[in-house]
Design an enzyme around this catalytic site. Sequence first.
Site: not given
Ligand SMILES: NC(=O)c1ccc[n+]([C@@H]2O[C@H](COP(=O)([O-])OP(=O)(O)OC[C@H]3O[C@@H](n4cnc5c(N)ncnc54)[C@H](O)[C@@H]3O)[C@@H](O)[C@H]2O)c1
Length: 303
Positions: A70, A73, A138, A142, A181, A265
Amino acid sequence: MRVLVTGAAGFIGSHLADRLAADGHEVMGVDDFSSGGNRPEHAQMHRLDVADPALVAFAEHRRPEVICHLAAQVSVRKSVADPLRDAQVNVLGMVNALEAARVSSARKVVFASSCAVYGVPAELPVPADAALRPASPYAASKACAETYLGMYRTLYGIDHTILTLANVYGPRQSPEGEAGVISIFSDALLTGKPTRLYGDGRNTRDYVYVHDVVDAFSRACGDLGGGRRFDIGTGMQTTDRDLHTLVAEVAGAPDEPAFAPPRPGDLPAMAVDPGPARTGLGWSPRTSLREGLKATVEWARRA
Ligand SMILES: NC(=O)c1ccc[n+]([C@@H]2O[C@H](COP(=O)([O-])OP(=O)(O)OC[C@H]3O[C@@H](n4cnc5c(N)ncnc54)[C@H](O)[C@@H]3O)[C@@H](O)[C@H]2O)c1
């Protein structure tokens, strides 16, 4: 089962680590704490960059059976401003996580992809077999990561399940980011700050509660859904304007957002089909938007 969760200090990753530990699994969390600051209660947390080869050595030593990937960026806007950094974390991080799986003989990688991979959808909810048309770095990173998972399955037999997440919300989501949001509205409405809608308020999103999302991950950690991708959402669209009204109601605040010009966008609409996840993982979203909003606003009130 021994599970390695990358991004375990993040919003979704910390809930996942808690859920897996509560289910009796041994959970190791990895995060560089660049955006996440949570400390899951029963996971051993390790500060590591997912793109650092040290992750491979770590996995070789700790031998996880499953890696839930998970760490990412997560900002579309940052990815447009700095596509190289985005690819470093999201593409090289995926390759590194897969190398970690290979050297540790992990059985499976479960990956958090995003419905952003579909770009501007031609049909809603997006059908499960829709083409991937990433419209941002982004989304492209993915989609690229998804391709690597398929390739490692063919080349090394490492199983995977891809979960393509809609808009996830719930407690612990940062109101600082661009994705949260509901956290942004909750925080602002509870503290009397102004709220803003971009465009005419008719853009829609598919909001899925974080506990339902981690349930999908938990199911995918087993044998179900091998080599497949599932869209994780409710299939329902909520307009920005209706969302604001709901959050204001739950927070007991006035429903008076300001309107700002649309942001370039921004997708006009999004919803994904939970049907395949129902048949493939036995998963369905259980939390209504109102229930999820109550829990989120309650958390924001206490935070
Ligand atoms: N929140 C959403 O609505 C959503 C929607 C689609 C996909 N996602 C995906 O779900 C996953 C989790 O998202 P989230 O909402 O919990 O975001 P978040 O930012 O809370 O969690 C991401 C985590 O990754 C860590 N991180 C970032 N770069 C890193 C690196 N280089 N090495 C180690 N750790 C790193 C951050 O510190 C953070 O704790 C992500 O892959 C995101 O793309 C989230």
